[in-house]
Design a protein around this motif. Structure first.
Motif, PDB file in Angstrom:
ATOM      1  N   ASN A   1      58.285  35.692  47.145  1.00 15.12           N
ATOM      2  CA  ASN A   1      57.886  34.409  46.352  1.00 15.12           C
ATOM      3  C   ASN A   1      57.784  35.251  44.955  1.00 15.12           C
ATOM      4  O   ASN A   1      57.430  34.672  44.351  1.00 15.12           O
ATOM      5  CB  ASN A   1      56.487  34.139  46.807  1.00 15.12           C
ATOM      6  N   GLY A   2      57.812  36.161  44.855  1.00 15.06           N
ATOM      7  CA  GLY A   2      57.511  37.170  44.035  1.00 15.06           C
ATOM      8  C   GLY A   2      59.062  37.442  42.659  1.00 15.06           C
ATOM      9  O   GLY A   2      58.641  38.470  41.890  1.00 15.06           O
ATOM     10  N   GLY A   3      59.405  36.563  43.443  1.00 15.43           N
ATOM     11  CA  GLY A   3      60.911  37.370  43.251  1.00 15.43           C
ATOM     12  C   GLY A   3      61.983  38.534  43.842  1.00 15.43           C
ATOM     13  O   GLY A   3      62.995  38.522  43.123  1.00 15.43           O
ATOM     14  N   GLY A   4      61.660  39.142  44.357  1.00 12.75           N
ATOM     15  CA  GLY A   4      62.030  40.083  45.131  1.00 12.75           C
ATOM     16  C   GLY A   4      63.011  40.203  46.477  1.00 12.75           C
ATOM     17  O   GLY A   4      63.284  38.465  46.416  1.00 12.75           O
ATOM     18  N   ALA A   5      63.222  40.309  46.783  1.00 15.73           N
ATOM     19  CA  ALA A   5      64.544  40.437  48.709  1.00 15.73           C
ATOM     20  C   ALA A   5      63.908  40.339  49.066  1.00 15.73           C
ATOM     21  O   ALA A   5      63.972  42.392  49.683  1.00 15.73           O
ATOM     22  CB  ALA A   5      66.203  40.722  47.781  1.00 15.73           C
ATOM     23  N   ILE A   6      63.603  40.812  50.850  1.00 15.05           N
ATOM     24  CA  ILE A   6      62.898  41.110  51.454  1.00 15.05           C
ATOM     25  C   ILE A   6      63.553  41.351  52.256  1.00 15.05           C
ATOM     26  O   ILE A   6      65.033  41.327  52.821  1.00 15.05           O
ATOM     27  CB  ILE A   6      61.643  39.714  52.186  1.00 15.05           C
ATOM     28  N   ILE A   7      63.585  42.749  53.412  1.00 13.84           N
ATOM     29  CA  ILE A   7      64.750  43.345  53.802  1.00 13.84           C
ATOM     30  C   ILE A   7      64.088  43.231  55.324  1.00 13.84           C
ATOM     31  O   ILE A   7      64.151  44.216  55.981  1.00 13.84           O
ATOM     32  CB  ILE A   7      65.307  44.473  53.250  1.00 13.84           C
ATOM     33  N   PRO A   8      64.320  42.787  56.056  1.00 12.78           N
ATOM     34  CA  PRO A   8      63.895  42.182  57.752  1.00 12.78           C
ATOM     35  C   PRO A   8      65.233  43.654  58.000  1.00 12.78           C
ATOM     36  O   PRO A   8      65.939  43.334  58.605  1.00 12.78           O
ATOM     37  CB  PRO A   8      64.242  41.098  57.639  1.00 12.78           C
ATOM     38  N   LEU A   9      63.890  44.713  58.579  1.00  9.24           N
ATOM     39  CA  LEU A   9      65.750  45.613  59.579  1.00  9.24           C
ATOM     40  C   LEU A   9      64.829  45.691  61.401  1.00  9.24           C
ATOM     41  O   LEU A   9      63.893  45.233  61.545  1.00  9.24           O
ATOM     42  CB  LEU A   9      65.389  46.845  58.794  1.00  9.24           C
ATOM     43  N   ASP A  10      66.367  45.840  61.999  1.00  8.22           N
ATOM     44  CA  ASP A  10      66.484  45.382  63.457  1.00  8.22           C
ATOM     45  C   ASP A  10      65.332  47.046  63.761  1.00  8.22           C
ATOM     46  O   ASP A  10      65.740  48.351  63.607  1.00  8.22           O
ATOM     47  CB  ASP A  10      68.053  45.986  63.878  1.00  8.22           C
ATOM     48  N   LYS A  11      64.553  46.662  64.425  1.00 11.01           N
ATOM     49  CA  LYS A  11      63.750  47.807  65.239  1.00 11.01           C
ATOM     50  C   LYS A  11      63.837  48.685  66.172  1.00 11.01           C
ATOM     51  O   LYS A  11      63.553  49.695  66.238  1.00 11.01           O
ATOM     52  CB  LYS A  11      62.455  47.531  65.580  1.00 11.01           C
ATOM     53  N   GLU A  12      65.472  48.787  66.342  1.00  9.94           N
ATOM     54  CA  GLU A  12      65.828  49.664  67.405  1.00  9.94           C
ATOM     55  C   GLU A  12      66.944  50.162  67.042  1.00  9.94           C
ATOM     56  O   GLU A  12      67.507  50.881  67.651  1.00  9.94           O
ATOM     57  CB  GLU A  12      66.863  48.135  68.495  1.00  9.94           C
ATOM     58  N   LEU A  13      67.280  49.958  65.675  1.00  5.33           N
ATOM     59  CA  LEU A  13      68.448  51.167  65.152  1.00  5.33           C
ATOM     60  C   LEU A  13      67.617  52.849  65.121  1.00  5.33           C
ATOM     61  O   LEU A  13      66.246  53.091  65.156  1.00  5.33           O
ATOM     62  CB  LEU A  13      68.643  50.490  63.092  1.00  5.33           C
TER      63      LEU A  13
END
Length: 583
Positions: free
Chosen positions: A107-119
């Motif tokens: 909502n602030g105009g950025g991009a969220i990057i959800p990462l896999d915790k198993e990496l």
């Protein structure tokens, strides 16, 4: 009036009443962006618990109003820190602040990057570099790992633990989320509206999700707020939930299926979600929270199914249960439903209140779906892919077809790319849920779109006359025999799964000494049934199971070679086997 005529009238009345209720129960209003989800739900549901979650041994609540307050504070702090409009990674276990970070970034105009915790640490750092993350927010399970990841992630300026451990914060680039929130609240009080005044650009990239694979093969999917809002609205329109429904969130929060359905769509109903703290505690948490519905992937459903029947056999009541299932199914045909009474003890293992499971990610056995239905739990199979945000189709209440993943969800169009002589073809999708493309990878993007804009899913299947989609396999997994016959590995694996000794299997094509492709299977045997047996005995038992499966298949689909492995196949966090690692 005749007694039976009166009973039939009652049955008819209640069926009509139920149908009228669902037709006239208002659906939540469609959302246009993620900010709309936060603000409208906070107004509508206020102090109602959005999340229940564990902190140590204590169970805490997190309301709809708290979510908006947290998002505004984090977003405003990001503005003060120069992060607003930048890309922010988030990683770890399920936590309310995970989603607060998600919303605040997008909502602030950025991009969220959800990462896999198993990496592993190297891959996490690499993915953050590829996606150009400025900051990373992480849960307590990453406190010890993040200092090492920080050494590898050179472009990341801020490392923000949700629950801080001062000893594991080596320098000033590590800032507790509590301090970030405090900074944002202070700025809001002093009149900083740089975040709260923003109207999200729904066409801009808002989320960046990496597909399964290594750093060399994984692609970064770009989703816009329009994509996510479209999928969220489709989920709401295609399902029947209410503010009275409760859920337990089991799937990892980096997965698009879990985020869209469980964390964007369900709050629009005003539902409450218990955040599962560990896979090993899932059944325990079901018993504690007593959910009415679950959103799962097939492996979880299959595991629950196996445990149910194992307990039934352990108690020596299998014949009684099978008889009760036949009796119950017969009574339901005349409008008498006794499932809650007959199978009360079976449902108790899942908390006792569960009536629905939405499942997607891989095919489910028809027998399994029928068993759950007999127990009083309806399974709605659906289909999605990350590039479609991810919803494509789902079976509807009152309109389930076994073996199908349902018709396309509202706002999405599906067609099958095939020749007139073929029964199946590649599933193509078009709609506002389809991704923007792969980040900085125009070649890969162009490969998955047709000239007229249809997204190529890579999945094979067909549609019936009612528009219900049936998936037969993955295009890249297709085995083409030397005689030109096409083999779908998933079909054979589903048949093999009915054999108790087969815990997991992957069907592949192997070349023999003549250079011909033959069907082979790699099996991880059920350890409970093979304990104490020699390798030769295990191989022979598996071969017998494969032979039994072959009897049910046409000759050209017969599995010819059998290989045994000692360990489970490596899987993604949503418990899909990583086929690309199978050699």
């Amino acid at each position: 009036m005749d007694y039976w005529a009166f009973i039939l009238m009652l049955i008819f009345y209640f069926r009509i009443r139920k149908a009228w209720y669902f037709m006239n129960t208002p659906k939540p209003s469609p959302v246009t962006n993620l900010k709309d989800i936060i603000e409208s739900n906070a107004k509508r549901y206020g102090d109602r618990p959005l999340y229940y979650y564990k902190s140590g041994k204590e169970v805490l609540t997190f309301s709809y109003a708290q979510m908006k307050q947290s998002v505004d504070a984090i977003g405003t702090a990001f503005s003060e820190m120069g992060i607003m409009g930048k890309n922010v990674a988030v990683i770890g276990d399920a936590h309310p602040y995970y989603m607060a970070t998600y919303y605040a970034t997008a909502n602030g105009g950025g991009a969220i990057i959800p990462l896999d915790k198993e990496l592993d640490n190297e891959t996490i750092a690499s993915f953050m570099g590829i996606a150009e993350a400025t900051a990373v927010v992480y849960t307590e399970s990453f406190n010890k790992r993040m200092p090492e990841i920080a050494k590898l992630a050179q472009g990341v300026k801020f490392f923000i633990p949700i629950i801080a451990d001062v000893q594991l914060m080596p320098d000033e680039s590590f800032i507790p989320l509590s301090a970030v929130i405090e900074k944002g609240q202070s700025a809001l009080e002093n009149g900083n509206t740089s975040f709260t005044d923003i109207t999200p650009d729904v066409e801009k990239c808002a989320a960046m999700l990496f597909t399964s694979g290594t750093t060399g093969t994984s692609k970064c999917v770009m989703l816009s707020q329009k994509n996510l809002a479209t999928s969220c609205n489709a989920c709401v329109q295609a399902t029947e939930f209410s503010a009275e429904d409760t859920f337990v969130s089991v799937l990892p929060m980096n997965h698009s299926y879990e985020v869209t359905t469980g964390h964007l769509a369900l709050p629009c109903y005003g539902a409450s979600v218990f955040l599962n703290d560990s896979i090993k505690n899932a059944l325990k948490n079901f018993s504690y929270f007593k959910p009415t519905s679950l959103i799962l992937v097939p492996l979880f459903v299959e595991t629950i199914h196996k445990r149910i029947w194992k307990e039934i056999e352990k108690k020596g009541i299998k014949k009684k249960v099978l008889f009760a299932m036949k009796l119950s199914n017969a009574l339901r045909k005349v409008g008498i439903d006794l499932r809650n009474k007959l199978f009360k003890d079976i449902k108790a293992a899942l908390g006792g209140n569960i009536v629905k499971i939405v499942c997607g990610g891989a095919p489910l056995s028809r027998n399994l779906i029928s068993d759950f239905d007999a127990f009083g739990i309806t399974i709605y199979e659906g289909y999605g892919i990350t590039e479609c945000s991810p919803l494509v189709s789902v079976n509807r209440p009152g309109g389930i077809k076994l073996g199908s993943v349902g018709p396309a969800v509202p706002g999405t169009t599906v067609k099958i790319d095939k020749s007139e002589s073929d029964e199946t073809g590649e599933i193509l999708v078009k709609g506002d849920n389809v991704m923007l493309g792969y980040y900085k990878n125009p070649e890969a993007t162009s490969e998955v779109f047709t000239e007229d804009g249809w997204f190529r899913t890579g999945d094979l299947g067909y549609m019936d006359e009612d528009g219900y989609i049936f998936i037969t396999g993955r295009k890249k997994n297709l085995i083409i025999l030397s005689n030109g016959k096409n083999i779908f590995p998933e079909e054979l694996e589903e048949h093999l799964s009915h054999n108790e000794i087969v815990a997991e299997s992957v069907v592949v094509g192997r070349k023999n000494e003549h250079g011909e492709i033959v069907i082979s299977v790699i099996v991880y045997p059920n350890p409970e049934l093979t304990e104490g047996k020699s390798k030769d005995e295990i191989l022979e038992a598996v071969k017998e199971a494969v032979a039994e499966t072959n009897k049910k298949l046409p000759l050209f689909k017969h599995i010819q070679n059998v290989e045994i492995r000692d360990t489970e196949f490596e899987k993604t966090t949503t418990k899909k086997i990583k086929r690309f690692l199978v050699k």
